[in-house]
Design a protein around this motif. Structure first.
Motif, PDB file in Angstrom:
ATOM      1  N   GLY A 149       1.341  -1.258  -0.167  1.00 37.43           N
ATOM      2  CA  GLY A 149      -0.149  -0.165  -0.139  1.00 37.43           C
ATOM      3  C   GLY A 149       0.973   1.301  -0.238  1.00 37.43           C
ATOM      4  N   ALA A 150       2.140   1.334   0.607  1.00 37.55           N
ATOM      5  CA  ALA A 150       2.988   2.111   0.051  1.00 37.55           C
ATOM      6  C   ALA A 150       4.027   2.864  -0.635  1.00 37.55           C
ATOM      7  N   ALA A 151       3.598   4.427  -1.588  1.00 31.29           N
ATOM      8  CA  ALA A 151       3.777   3.977  -3.330  1.00 31.29           C
ATOM      9  C   ALA A 151       5.616   4.442  -2.701  1.00 31.29           C
ATOM     10  N   ASN A 152       6.366   3.627  -1.868  1.00 33.06           N
ATOM     11  CA  ASN A 152       7.346   4.056  -2.381  1.00 33.06           C
ATOM     12  C   ASN A 152       8.496   2.909  -2.382  1.00 33.06           C
ATOM     13  N   ASP A 153       9.871   2.425  -1.583  1.00 30.51           N
ATOM     14  CA  ASP A 153      10.093   2.019  -1.134  1.00 30.51           C
ATOM     15  C   ASP A 153      10.600   0.965   0.178  1.00 30.51           C
ATOM     16  N   THR A 154       9.276   1.397   1.331  1.00 28.87           N
ATOM     17  CA  THR A 154       9.994   1.001   2.921  1.00 28.87           C
ATOM     18  C   THR A 154       8.663   0.489   3.263  1.00 28.87           C
TER      19      THR A 154
END
Length: 357
Positions: A149-154
């Motif tokens: 659900g997170a739109a990044n690399d975390t």
């Protein structure tokens, strides 16, 4: 629950989202929920967390669906964290916006490290001191894993401190994505009954009793030079500073619809059906224009429909349960006395301000 195989999903108990609801598009289609679920239906979805209950829960999870389970903070709606179908079912049942990410629950530090591209020394220090416990760490996600659900690399990860949650993680053999087990924006559940009243279509709830902390985990971002608070929660800033030193606070509010690395950052969240009004003194509020009936929530030393503890941890532990009680009693407005403006009350202020938004 009936004795038949729980993964043979038939009738109205469950609709698995399948390909028609990929994770990127979930959270946009409302799900019809009965205002007053049948009491027998409610009871049938709650299972004891014994060997049979854990077996059934693990089968449901491995089949790509969801199970609600207790943690020390609130009840979570768990699914295989890296199954698109399973994560999609979380978003569908909660009617959760697709931009609101999830926390992954794992059994131990070794399992958490497998999800990370980098595991900083601070993560080891914090895990050694506070895991299992109500602390979520945001770290760089391993490149071979999809986003949750997170739109990044975390990825946000924690080890819960509840014997039922840990037993379910062991029985399923899966990392479990698990937001609070309630409809999006609603009051988080601290009992099994809260879960089924908010999510009547949940296939199974493991009943571990009332949650001891009663408020979500603290989320700390470790991807920068200085740890950054993303969500205040059960573990206080003071305790965390004693462990890691300076912690950066959020600089500005996160607008709904924008990417974020942690849940709990939406403008409106943790809200009852009733209108919430925060005030210095509930006796001074002009009530003529407020929807009736009106309830009041104060803390020790005041006079209210609900009187909570003047200790911030004890207040937090009963906050959601008190809001549930007032909602269930049919109050249309809740006047809430603002707690003291000190750092120990930061998480409570955060929840109340979002409930009143």
């Amino acid at each position: 629950m009936p004795d038949e195989n729980p993964v043979a999903f038939t009738g109205d108990n469950l609709v698995v989202s399948g390909d028609e609801n990929p994770v990127g598009s979930v959270g946009e289609k409302p799900v019809a929920v009965a205002d007053e679920p049948d009491e027998r239906s409610v009871a049938s979805r709650i299972a004891r967390p014994d060997a049979d209950g854990l077996r059934r829960a693990a089968e449901i999870l491995r089949a790509g669906s969801v199970v609600a389970f207790p943690t020390e903070t609130v009840y979570g709606l768990g699914a295989d964290a890296f199954s698109e179908k399973a994560v999609g079912e979380i978003y569908r049942l909660k009617n959760r916006p697709s931009w609101n990410p999830l926390i992954v629950h794992v059994a131990d530090v070794a399992a958490a490290r497998k999800l990370a591209a980098e595991w900083p020394a601070q993560a080891d220090d914090l895990a050694a001191r506070f895991w299992p416990g109500p602390l979520t760490l945001v770290v760089r996600r391993a490149p071979h894993l999809p986003g949750i659900g997170a739109a990044n690399d975390t990825v946000a990860v924690r080890v819960p401190a509840h014997e039922v949650a840990l037993a379910l993680l062991e029985a399923s053999g899966l990392p479990l994505a698990a937001p609070s087990a309630n409809r999006s924006e609603g009051i988080s559940p601290t009992t099994a009954d809260h879960v089924v009243r908010s999510l009547p279509d949940v296939p199974l709830v493991l009943d571990g009793g009332a949650c001891s902390w009663g408020i979500e985990s603290t989320v700390l971002d470790l991807t920068g030079d200085v740890p950054r608070l993303l969500r205040p929660g059960a573990l206080s800033l003071r305790v965390l500073r004693d462990a890691v030193g300076p912690i950066a606070l959020p600089e500005s509010a996160t607008e709904d619809g924008t990417a974020r690395p942690s849940p709990g950052m939406s403008r409106r969240h943790y809200a009852p059906r009733a209108k919430v009004v925060l005030c210095k003194d509930v006796r001074d509020v002009e009530r003529s224009g407020l929807p009736e009936p009106v309830a009041t929530m104060t803390y020790e030393g005041g006079d209210g429909t609900e009187i909570l503890s003047a200790d911030p941890r004890e207040y937090a532990a009963d906050l959601y349960a008190a809001l549930h009680r007032l909602d269930d009693a049919g109050f249309a407005t809740i006047l809430i006395q603002e707690p003291p403006q000190t750092e120990d009350w930061l998480a409570v202020h955060d929840r109340l301000s979002r409930a009143a938004a």
